[in-house]
Design a protein around this motif. Structure first.
Motif, PDB file in Angstrom:
ATOM      1  N   LEU A 387      -4.521  19.596   6.944  1.00  0.00           N
ATOM      2  CA  LEU A 387      -4.848  18.371   7.667  1.00  0.00           C
ATOM      3  C   LEU A 387      -6.325  18.035   7.550  1.00  0.00           C
ATOM      4  O   LEU A 387      -6.705  16.864   7.437  1.00  0.00           O
ATOM      5  N   GLY A 388      -7.166  19.071   7.588  1.00  0.00           N
ATOM      6  CA  GLY A 388      -8.594  18.832   7.403  1.00  0.00           C
ATOM      7  C   GLY A 388      -8.906  18.303   6.017  1.00  0.00           C
ATOM      8  O   GLY A 388      -9.799  17.463   5.844  1.00  0.00           O
ATOM      9  N   GLY A 389      -8.164  18.796   5.011  1.00  0.00           N
ATOM     10  CA  GLY A 389      -8.362  18.291   3.660  1.00  0.00           C
ATOM     11  C   GLY A 389      -8.006  16.824   3.521  1.00  0.00           C
ATOM     12  O   GLY A 389      -8.511  16.137   2.621  1.00  0.00           O
ATOM     13  N   TRP A 390      -7.137  16.324   4.408  1.00  0.00           N
ATOM     14  CA  TRP A 390      -6.839  14.892   4.407  1.00  0.00           C
ATOM     15  C   TRP A 390      -7.785  14.112   5.317  1.00  0.00           C
ATOM     16  O   TRP A 390      -8.248  13.030   4.967  1.00  0.00           O
ATOM     17  N   ALA A 391      -8.073  14.655   6.502  1.00  0.00           N
ATOM     18  CA  ALA A 391      -8.810  13.897   7.514  1.00  0.00           C
ATOM     19  C   ALA A 391     -10.309  13.852   7.239  1.00  0.00           C
ATOM     20  O   ALA A 391     -10.941  12.804   7.414  1.00  0.00           O
ATOM     21  N   LEU A 392     -10.913  14.967   6.822  1.00  0.00           N
ATOM     22  CA  LEU A 392     -12.364  14.992   6.661  1.00  0.00           C
ATOM     23  C   LEU A 392     -12.859  14.014   5.601  1.00  0.00           C
ATOM     24  O   LEU A 392     -13.857  13.318   5.827  1.00  0.00           O
ATOM     25  N   PRO A 393     -12.208  13.907   4.430  1.00  0.00           N
ATOM     26  CA  PRO A 393     -12.646  12.850   3.504  1.00  0.00           C
ATOM     27  C   PRO A 393     -12.472  11.449   4.088  1.00  0.00           C
ATOM     28  O   PRO A 393     -13.283  10.560   3.800  1.00  0.00           O
ATOM     29  N   MET A 394     -11.424  11.242   4.891  1.00  0.00           N
ATOM     30  CA  MET A 394     -11.244   9.936   5.515  1.00  0.00           C
ATOM     31  C   MET A 394     -12.388   9.637   6.475  1.00  0.00           C
ATOM     32  O   MET A 394     -12.836   8.487   6.597  1.00  0.00           O
ATOM     33  N   ILE A 395     -12.885  10.660   7.141  1.00  0.00           N
ATOM     34  CA  ILE A 395     -13.947  10.443   8.126  1.00  0.00           C
ATOM     35  C   ILE A 395     -15.308  10.296   7.461  1.00  0.00           C
ATOM     36  O   ILE A 395     -16.107   9.426   7.847  1.00  0.00           O
ATOM     37  N   PHE A 396     -15.596  11.110   6.463  1.00  0.00           N
ATOM     38  CA  PHE A 396     -16.965  11.194   5.952  1.00  0.00           C
ATOM     39  C   PHE A 396     -17.158  10.672   4.531  1.00  0.00           C
ATOM     40  O   PHE A 396     -18.298  10.417   4.139  1.00  0.00           O
ATOM     41  N   LEU A 397     -16.100  10.516   3.746  1.00  0.00           N
ATOM     42  CA  LEU A 397     -16.298  10.209   2.326  1.00  0.00           C
ATOM     43  C   LEU A 397     -15.696   8.886   1.880  1.00  0.00           C
ATOM     44  O   LEU A 397     -16.342   8.120   1.159  1.00  0.00           O
ATOM     45  N   LEU A 398     -14.493   8.583   2.273  1.00  0.00           N
ATOM     46  CA  LEU A 398     -13.771   7.443   1.716  1.00  0.00           C
ATOM     47  C   LEU A 398     -14.171   6.143   2.402  1.00  0.00           C
ATOM     48  O   LEU A 398     -14.424   6.109   3.615  1.00  0.00           O
ATOM     49  N   ASN A 399     -14.228   5.076   1.611  1.00  0.00           N
ATOM     50  CA  ASN A 399     -14.562   3.726   2.091  1.00  0.00           C
ATOM     51  C   ASN A 399     -15.917   3.683   2.792  1.00  0.00           C
ATOM     52  O   ASN A 399     -16.117   2.903   3.729  1.00  0.00           O
ATOM     53  N   THR A 648     -10.814   3.539   8.513  1.00  0.00           N
ATOM     54  CA  THR A 648     -10.527   4.751   7.752  1.00  0.00           C
ATOM     55  C   THR A 648     -10.981   5.979   8.521  1.00  0.00           C
ATOM     56  O   THR A 648     -10.254   6.978   8.625  1.00  0.00           O
ATOM     57  N   ALA A 649     -12.205   5.913   9.058  1.00  0.00           N
ATOM     58  CA  ALA A 649     -12.709   7.047   9.842  1.00  0.00           C
ATOM     59  C   ALA A 649     -11.864   7.273  11.090  1.00  0.00           C
ATOM     60  O   ALA A 649     -11.582   8.415  11.468  1.00  0.00           O
ATOM     61  N   LEU A 650     -11.427   6.176  11.730  1.00  0.00           N
ATOM     62  CA  LEU A 650     -10.595   6.319  12.924  1.00  0.00           C
ATOM     63  C   LEU A 650      -9.256   6.968  12.583  1.00  0.00           C
ATOM     64  O   LEU A 650      -8.751   7.806  13.345  1.00  0.00           O
ATOM     65  N   ALA A 651      -8.690   6.584  11.427  1.00  0.00           N
ATOM     66  CA  ALA A 651      -7.435   7.214  11.009  1.00  0.00           C
ATOM     67  C   ALA A 651      -7.623   8.707  10.787  1.00  0.00           C
ATOM     68  O   ALA A 651      -6.772   9.521  11.170  1.00  0.00           O
ATOM     69  N   GLY A 652      -8.735   9.098  10.162  1.00  0.00           N
ATOM     70  CA  GLY A 652      -9.006  10.517   9.965  1.00  0.00           C
ATOM     71  C   GLY A 652      -9.170  11.257  11.276  1.00  0.00           C
ATOM     72  O   GLY A 652      -8.661  12.377  11.449  1.00  0.00           O
ATOM     73  N   ILE A 653      -9.872  10.636  12.218  1.00  0.00           N
ATOM     74  CA  ILE A 653     -10.068  11.277  13.528  1.00  0.00           C
ATOM     75  C   ILE A 653      -8.737  11.428  14.249  1.00  0.00           C
ATOM     76  O   ILE A 653      -8.438  12.478  14.843  1.00  0.00           O
ATOM     77  N   LEU A 654      -7.922  10.373  14.219  1.00  0.00           N
ATOM     78  CA  LEU A 654      -6.608  10.463  14.867  1.00  0.00           C
ATOM     79  C   LEU A 654      -5.726  11.507  14.196  1.00  0.00           C
ATOM     80  O   LEU A 654      -5.007  12.257  14.873  1.00  0.00           O
ATOM     81  N   GLY A 655      -5.794  11.563  12.843  1.00  0.00           N
ATOM     82  CA  GLY A 655      -4.972  12.532  12.134  1.00  0.00           C
ATOM     83  C   GLY A 655      -5.338  13.963  12.471  1.00  0.00           C
ATOM     84  O   GLY A 655      -4.469  14.789  12.774  1.00  0.00           O
ATOM     85  N   ILE A 656      -6.634  14.279  12.418  1.00  0.00           N
ATOM     86  CA  ILE A 656      -7.043  15.656  12.701  1.00  0.00           C
ATOM     87  C   ILE A 656      -6.819  16.001  14.173  1.00  0.00           C
ATOM     88  O   ILE A 656      -6.447  17.125  14.513  1.00  0.00           O
ATOM     89  N   THR A 657      -6.993  15.001  15.055  1.00  0.00           N
ATOM     90  CA  THR A 657      -6.772  15.246  16.482  1.00  0.00           C
ATOM     91  C   THR A 657      -5.300  15.516  16.772  1.00  0.00           C
ATOM     92  O   THR A 657      -4.953  16.470  17.479  1.00  0.00           O
ATOM     93  N   ALA A 658      -4.432  14.653  16.219  1.00  0.00           N
ATOM     94  CA  ALA A 658      -2.997  14.855  16.442  1.00  0.00           C
ATOM     95  C   ALA A 658      -2.530  16.167  15.840  1.00  0.00           C
ATOM     96  O   ALA A 658      -1.718  16.889  16.444  1.00  0.00           O
ATOM     97  N   GLY A 659      -3.042  16.506  14.645  1.00  0.00           N
ATOM     98  CA  GLY A 659      -2.652  17.769  14.031  1.00  0.00           C
ATOM     99  C   GLY A 659      -3.084  18.970  14.846  1.00  0.00           C
ATOM    100  O   GLY A 659      -2.301  19.915  15.049  1.00  0.00           O
ATOM    101  N   VAL A 660      -4.326  18.940  15.328  1.00  0.00           N
ATOM    102  CA  VAL A 660      -4.826  20.067  16.130  1.00  0.00           C
ATOM    103  C   VAL A 660      -4.052  20.176  17.438  1.00  0.00           C
ATOM    104  O   VAL A 660      -3.716  21.282  17.894  1.00  0.00           O
TER     105      VAL A 660
END
Length: 743
Positions: A387-399, A648-660
């Protein structure tokens, strides 16, 4: 399920971002510029009407006085007067006139004088344009009028009422920002005043904007603060954007509400031709998250859930074999326990197999227990990594948005223009404070101390921007004061008149307007006394505040903060170095005011569009090295690239939060109880018969715990009976009944 919902939200949120030909932030900025410009016009008209009313109320005629001398005394200090007249309130006839003839077409003088409220200005045709008529009621001593009229239309036999009418041009209109046109429209849509800044090339297709703005304003006529935005024609890859706003008070009834004036601003901006679509990225990101979710679900099913269901059935079978009666119960103990999965389920399976052998008659623990192998917690850790491998790039790298291109040049220019308007508004505020003080300074001479105090109290009640009014003598002492105690009084009298800062340190900046008052020193005639009006810093802070302008600061000498719309400490530095550099860039050569400047800066709070503008040096602010600084975050602007970055960053935050959260719930309700059951099951298989196993959960783990407790009780009962098996049935190695199935 929650991760799949987030994947669907990613598709919807990013798929709805579209880049228009003109960014929405540019349209919003033009609307705000029109609103700010209309606010300056309203303040100017209100200030002039208020000043005329105060002059009329404070006027004391000389003896003997005629209508002509009265009119001259009321208008002598005003430079913008086109024409003036003093009217008889009973007949509406002019008693005295000066300058251009004042047109009173459609004005009911008698009705005006019958009311008690202040008379609002009127818009009247004048030559090729329009002018404003200001009205004020005057109470004159009876001896200054003829005796026959003294007894008519007055509230007192010793007073006579008059109506003062002053004709002035419309306040000057300023176009802020290069390439912008500003127009002042009448109620019928006619252009009354037009001004432009820089190179402006109007097109024939945009000539209908005034009519369109008037029509839009008429549709919102029930709102006093109506405003809007419009798009004009496209020419040569550029499109006209326009904003309009009514010149009316937004906080209540005002002098300009009935004038029907409208401010229209417009300029051309580059029209976007390339389309921007983030739906493909949203589908890819959602598919990746859905794939990770499916993978994790399959892993948890095959490695945890399915083995756990098999273990529960095996444990129940052992309980039936250990506690049942009859010839067939021994069959339940013959079939080995299937060991599947890894980690805790595998450990429990091996322990159950050992317990089966013990129940079947074997002595002692059967087989070593292996505990130091990866368990279900390793699965949770792998899930977090995925999940971190998906969420962290969404938060810090993509778009990610490049600071240099995060905001279009037109948006940066709009922030600079609005900062210039804010600086002009502060100048207007200080100028009004100074003008009000200058008007009262001349009235102090010749009055008794009690009359001076009464006059200053009346001024303090009328001018809300003052917190204190006091007269400073030549020796530096305060001879007369009304209002709050001064924050810090001057030791030496300032030269001339204007605006100054009384202190240079402390928690609250002390800013004051000062005007020399000859002949006042504790009631004794002298020269050199100064009247000071200490300004309330809260009203100065509110003068800086405008919608969607962001954080605003007013800096003084040394670029130190004097006022702000956010929390601040007096005379502190600006919160960010980039803002200080902007102020220095806006500072001109010695003796010049400088020019406004703007830039996009990146800070710990994110990207922001910042601007700095010097205070216009005119009137009382001519010597003030003050600047207005603004900073508006790009997150507050509707820019496609910024919206994509934040979503994009919000989606990453929601993804990692929901996963955790989900994995934490799984660890608390499944993995940790499963580890406890595995440990107790191994101890039971190794011979621990004293530890009672209490079921805590009402799920598969709880059912497994209850079965283990029954197995423990069966082993204890078998040990008390002295037999090797707790059951009455023979072991598989002994003779079987005749009807026993053959293996």
């Amino acid at each position: 399920m929650s991760l799949l919902v987030i994947a669907a939200l990613v598709v919807v949120a990013l798929g709805r971002i579209h880049a228009e030909q003109v960014p929405q932030a540019v349209l919003d900025g033009e609307r705000q510029i029109a609103t700010d410009t209309a606010e300056l016009e309203r303040i100017a008209i209100d200030a002039e009407a208020t000043s005329i009313g105060r002059t009329a109320a404070a006027y004391t005629p000389t003896t003997p006085s005629t209508p002509a001398t009265t009119l001259k005394g009321l208008t002598s200090g005003r430079r913008a007067v086109l024409g003036s007249a003093l009217l008889d309130p009973l007949t509406g006839e002019p008693l005295a006139a000066d300058g251009r003839p004042v047109s009173l077409t459609g004005v009911d003088v008698v009705a005006m004088m019958s009311g008690h409220a202040a008379i609002r200005p009127r818009l009247m045709p004048s030559g090729n344009g329009c002018c404003l008529l200001y009205f004020a009621k005057i109470m004159l001593p009876a001896q200054s009028a003829d005796a026959a009229a003294d007894r008519i239309g007055s509230s007192s036999p010793t007073e006579r009422r008059r109506l003062l009418v002053i004709s002035e041009n419309l306040p000057g209109l300023t176009a802020y920002g290069d390439g912008r046109t500003a127009e002042l429209l009448g109620a019928a849509g006619g252009v009354l005043v037009t001004t432009a800044r820089g190179t402006v090339a109007p097109t024939a297709a945009d000539r209908g904007l005034p009519a369109a703005a008037t029509h839009a304003a008429y549709a919102q006529r029930h709102r006093s603060d109506a405003s809007g935005r419009m798009l004009g024609a496209t020419t040569g890859g550029r499109r006209t954007v326009a904003g309009w706003a009514q010149v009316a008070s937004a906080t209540g009834p005002g002098y300009t509400d009935d004038l029907g004036l409208l401010v229209l601003t417009s300029r051309t901006v580059p029209a976007r031709t390339a389309s921007v679509d983030y739906s493909g990225f949203g589908l890819t990101a959602a598919a990746a998250l859905a794939g990770i979710t499916l993978l994790l679900g399959l892993v948890l099913w095959f490695c945890v859930q399915r083995p756990l269901l098999g273990l529960r059935l095996s444990a129940r079978r052992l309980v039936r074999g250990a506690t049942g009666s009859g010839a067939d119960t021994w069959v339940e103990l013959v079939r080995p326990v299937h060991v599947s999965g890894f980690g805790e389920p595998a450990r429990i399976g091996r322990a159950l197999e050992s317990l089966r052998q013990q129940l079947a008659g074997a002595s002692g623990p059967q087989g070593p227990s292996v505990r130091h192998r990866p368990g279900c917690r390793a699965l949770a850790l792998v899930a977090v990594v995925l999940l971190g491998g998906w969420a962290l790039p969404m938060i810090f790298l993509l778009n990610r948005v490049d600071p240099a291109t995060s905001a279009p040049a037109s948006v940066v220019a709009d922030q600079q223009a609005r900062t210039e308007i804010a600086a002009d508004r502060v100048r207007q505020y200080l100028d009004q404070s100074y003008t009000g003080l200058r008007e009262v300074a001349g009235s102090l001479s010749g009055r008794s101390p009690a009359a001076q105090t009464e006059l200053l109290l009346r001024v303090l009640a009328d001018h809300k921007q003052y917190r204190s009014l006091y007269v400073l003598s030549r020796s530096g002492g305060i001879t007369l004061r009304v209002g709050a105690r001064p924050l810090r009084s001057m030791i030496h009298l300032p030269d001339g008149s204007g605006i100054c800062t009384v202190n240079t340190s402390g928690r609250i900046p002390a800013i004051a307007a000062y005007v020399p008052v000859p002949g006042i020193d504790g009631g004794a005639p002298t020269a050199g006394a100064v009247l000071l009006g200490e300004l309330d810093v809260n009203t100065l802070n509110s003068a800086l505040s405008r919608p969607r302008l962001g954080r605003v600061w007013l800096t003084g000498a040394g670029d130190r903060v004097l006022a702000s719309t956010v929390g601040y400490r007096a005379y502190q530095a600006l919160p960010e170095p980039g803002l200080t550099r902007l102020v220095r860039a806006a500072r001109g050569a010695p003796g010049t005011a400088g020019t406004a400047t703007s830039a996009v800066h990146a800070s710990f709070a994110g990207l922001s569009v910042d601007a700095a503008a010097p205070l216009p040096r005119s009137g009382p602010t001519v010597s003030l090295p003050w600047h207005v600084v603004t900073a508006e975050g790009t997150a507050a602007r509707r820019l496609p690239a910024v919206q994509a970055e934040h979503r994009t960053a919000l989606a990453g935050i929601l993804g990692i939060t929901a996963g955790v959260v989900c994995l934490g719930w799984l660890h608390a309700l499944v993995i940790r109880p499963l580890r406890t059951v595995a440990l107790r099951c191994e101890r039971l298989a190794e011979g621990d018969r004293r530890t009672v196993l209490y079921p805590v959960n009402h799920d598969e783990v709880g059912s497994l715990t209850r079965s283990l407790e029954l197995i423990r009780q069966a082993l204890v009962e078998g040990g008390r009976a002295g037999g090797s098996s707790p059951t009455a049935t023979p072991s598989p190695s002994r003779s079987r009944p005749e009807n026993a199935p053959q293996r």
